[in-house]
Design a protein around this motif. Structure first.
Motif, PDB file in Angstrom:
ATOM      1  N   ALA A 243       0.852  -1.083  -0.007  1.00 41.97           N
ATOM      2  CA  ALA A 243       0.139  -0.038  -0.226  1.00 41.97           C
ATOM      3  C   ALA A 243       0.805   1.205  -0.257  1.00 41.97           C
ATOM      4  O   ALA A 243       0.620   2.355  -0.074  1.00 41.97           O
ATOM      5  CB  ALA A 243      -1.048   0.057   1.131  1.00 41.97           C
ATOM      6  N   SER A 244       2.019   1.128   0.327  1.00 45.19           N
ATOM      7  CA  SER A 244       2.913   2.114   0.791  1.00 45.19           C
ATOM      8  C   SER A 244       3.678   2.593  -0.950  1.00 45.19           C
ATOM      9  O   SER A 244       3.895   1.760  -1.893  1.00 45.19           O
ATOM     10  CB  SER A 244       4.082   1.890   1.477  1.00 45.19           C
ATOM     11  N   THR A 245       3.839   3.812  -1.081  1.00 44.09           N
ATOM     12  CA  THR A 245       4.695   4.227  -2.352  1.00 44.09           C
ATOM     13  C   THR A 245       5.890   4.785  -2.218  1.00 44.09           C
ATOM     14  O   THR A 245       6.677   4.870  -3.047  1.00 44.09           O
ATOM     15  CB  THR A 245       3.801   5.283  -3.124  1.00 44.09           C
ATOM     16  N   SER A 246       6.343   4.644  -1.032  1.00 40.46           N
ATOM     17  CA  SER A 246       7.802   5.329  -0.626  1.00 40.46           C
ATOM     18  C   SER A 246       8.621   4.000  -0.756  1.00 40.46           C
ATOM     19  O   SER A 246       8.549   2.980  -0.183  1.00 40.46           O
ATOM     20  CB  SER A 246       7.792   5.932   0.584  1.00 40.46           C
TER      21      SER A 246
ATOM     22  N   THR B 273      -2.154 -10.403  10.877  1.00 37.23           N
ATOM     23  CA  THR B 273      -0.943 -10.730  11.294  1.00 37.23           C
ATOM     24  C   THR B 273       0.188 -10.123  10.832  1.00 37.23           C
ATOM     25  O   THR B 273       1.125  -9.565  11.517  1.00 37.23           O
ATOM     26  CB  THR B 273      -0.832 -12.433  11.475  1.00 37.23           C
ATOM     27  N   ASN B 274       0.296  -9.788   9.445  1.00 37.36           N
ATOM     28  CA  ASN B 274       1.067  -9.006   8.614  1.00 37.36           C
ATOM     29  C   ASN B 274       1.049  -7.787   8.904  1.00 37.36           C
ATOM     30  O   ASN B 274       2.342  -6.987   9.084  1.00 37.36           O
ATOM     31  CB  ASN B 274       0.987  -9.370   7.243  1.00 37.36           C
ATOM     32  N   MET B 275      -0.002  -7.040   9.054  1.00 40.92           N
ATOM     33  CA  MET B 275      -0.054  -5.753   9.580  1.00 40.92           C
ATOM     34  C   MET B 275       0.344  -5.420  10.992  1.00 40.92           C
ATOM     35  O   MET B 275       1.410  -4.581  11.080  1.00 40.92           O
ATOM     36  CB  MET B 275      -1.360  -5.318   9.504  1.00 40.92           C
ATOM     37  N   TYR B 276       0.299  -6.357  11.841  1.00 43.49           N
ATOM     38  CA  TYR B 276       0.653  -6.156  13.337  1.00 43.49           C
ATOM     39  C   TYR B 276       2.334  -6.313  13.184  1.00 43.49           C
ATOM     40  O   TYR B 276       3.120  -5.449  13.755  1.00 43.49           O
ATOM     41  CB  TYR B 276       0.312  -7.615  13.971  1.00 43.49           C
TER      42      TYR B 276
ATOM     43  N   LYS C  14      -2.547   5.787  11.786  1.00 42.59           N
ATOM     44  CA  LYS C  14      -3.638   5.806  11.087  1.00 42.59           C
ATOM     45  C   LYS C  14      -3.701   5.940   9.682  1.00 42.59           C
ATOM     46  O   LYS C  14      -4.378   5.446   8.941  1.00 42.59           O
ATOM     47  CB  LYS C  14      -4.403   7.258  11.548  1.00 42.59           C
ATOM     48  N   SER C  15      -2.473   6.776   8.966  1.00 44.71           N
ATOM     49  CA  SER C  15      -2.295   6.668   7.831  1.00 44.71           C
ATOM     50  C   SER C  15      -1.831   5.424   7.173  1.00 44.71           C
ATOM     51  O   SER C  15      -2.103   4.742   6.181  1.00 44.71           O
ATOM     52  CB  SER C  15      -0.965   7.636   7.553  1.00 44.71           C
ATOM     53  N   ILE C  16      -0.960   4.645   8.011  1.00 47.06           N
ATOM     54  CA  ILE C  16      -0.569   3.327   7.422  1.00 47.06           C
ATOM     55  C   ILE C  16      -1.713   2.325   7.281  1.00 47.06           C
ATOM     56  O   ILE C  16      -1.813   1.825   6.388  1.00 47.06           O
ATOM     57  CB  ILE C  16       0.507   2.586   8.729  1.00 47.06           C
TER      58      ILE C  16
ATOM     59  N   THR D  36      -4.938   3.373   6.872  1.00 49.01           N
ATOM     60  CA  THR D  36      -6.041   3.848   5.914  1.00 49.01           C
ATOM     61  C   THR D  36      -5.438   3.359   4.504  1.00 49.01           C
ATOM     62  O   THR D  36      -5.959   3.256   3.630  1.00 49.01           O
ATOM     63  CB  THR D  36      -6.517   5.166   6.120  1.00 49.01           C
ATOM     64  N   LYS D  37      -4.108   3.511   4.223  1.00 45.80           N
ATOM     65  CA  LYS D  37      -3.592   3.260   3.066  1.00 45.80           C
ATOM     66  C   LYS D  37      -3.487   1.840   2.759  1.00 45.80           C
ATOM     67  O   LYS D  37      -3.195   1.403   1.475  1.00 45.80           O
ATOM     68  CB  LYS D  37      -1.959   4.105   3.079  1.00 45.80           C
ATOM     69  N   SER D  38      -3.625   0.816   3.592  1.00 45.67           N
ATOM     70  CA  SER D  38      -3.383  -0.460   3.533  1.00 45.67           C
ATOM     71  C   SER D  38      -4.851  -1.115   2.910  1.00 45.67           C
ATOM     72  O   SER D  38      -4.767  -2.451   2.901  1.00 45.67           O
ATOM     73  CB  SER D  38      -2.902  -1.209   4.765  1.00 45.67           C
ATOM     74  N   ILE D  39      -5.741  -0.438   3.068  1.00 47.31           N
ATOM     75  CA  ILE D  39      -7.157  -0.926   2.787  1.00 47.31           C
ATOM     76  C   ILE D  39      -7.457  -0.600   1.401  1.00 47.31           C
ATOM     77  O   ILE D  39      -7.648   0.788   0.984  1.00 47.31           O
ATOM     78  CB  ILE D  39      -8.313  -0.416   3.742  1.00 47.31           C
ATOM     79  N   SER D  40      -7.938  -1.578   0.428  1.00 49.91           N
ATOM     80  CA  SER D  40      -8.221  -1.206  -0.943  1.00 49.91           C
ATOM     81  C   SER D  40      -9.413  -0.464  -0.833  1.00 49.91           C
ATOM     82  O   SER D  40     -10.348  -0.753  -0.257  1.00 49.91           O
ATOM     83  CB  SER D  40      -8.277  -2.361  -1.539  1.00 49.91           C
ATOM     84  N   HIS D  41      -9.444   0.513  -1.933  1.00 51.22           N
ATOM     85  CA  HIS D  41     -10.554   1.563  -1.963  1.00 51.22           C
ATOM     86  C   HIS D  41     -11.417   1.059  -3.297  1.00 51.22           C
ATOM     87  O   HIS D  41     -12.104   2.134  -3.771  1.00 51.22           O
ATOM     88  CB  HIS D  41     -10.321   2.655  -1.682  1.00 51.22           C
TER      89      HIS D  41
END
Length: 119
Positions: free
Chosen positions: A28-31, A54-57, A109-111, A113-118
């Motif tokens: 989800a990150s672009t950096s 688990t991976n997000m944790y 919060k940014s991590i 929200t950016k990790s959820i497909s919209h």
């Protein structure tokens, strides 16, 4: 991995072929260019939620263990609205520790929200 890199197969000892679409967990990150530094993307498939969580944790703990504490416990500041925003005037009254916590709150919060497909 195939040319497109999207689906890998594993043939177990019983001969059953198991396909897994790794594109469902793209970053989800672009950096940066190292994909291991990027948060896993959740595509909305509830059967994969536990794997994603688990991976997000692991991703968030790897950045800063205090960030996961914020996920589980939340933060509460006086005059914070439902979106987690505080006015400039009120932020100027923060102690150094409050500024640190407020910044970490918005980082995690940014991590998330950016990790959820919209799409």
């Amino acid at each position: 991995m195939s040319e497109g890199g999207s689906i890998n197969s594993y043939t177990g000892t019983g001969g059953a072929r198991i396909d897994f679409n790794y594109n469902a967990f793209t970053s989800a990150s672009t950096s940066g260019s190292d994909k291991s530094d990027r948060a896993p993307l959740f595509n909305g498939d509830s059967t994969l939620f536990s794997f994603w969580k688990t991976n997000m944790y692991n991703h968030i703990i790897g950045i800063d263990d205090e960030l996961w504490d914020i996920v589980e416990e939340g933060v509460q500041f006086q005059n914070m609205d439902e979106e987690g925003v505080i006015s400039i005037a009120n932020r100027k009254l923060f102690t150094d520790e409050q500024k640190k916590q407020y910044k970490k709150h918005h980082k995690v919060k940014s991590i998330l929200t950016k990790s959820i497909s919209h799409s």
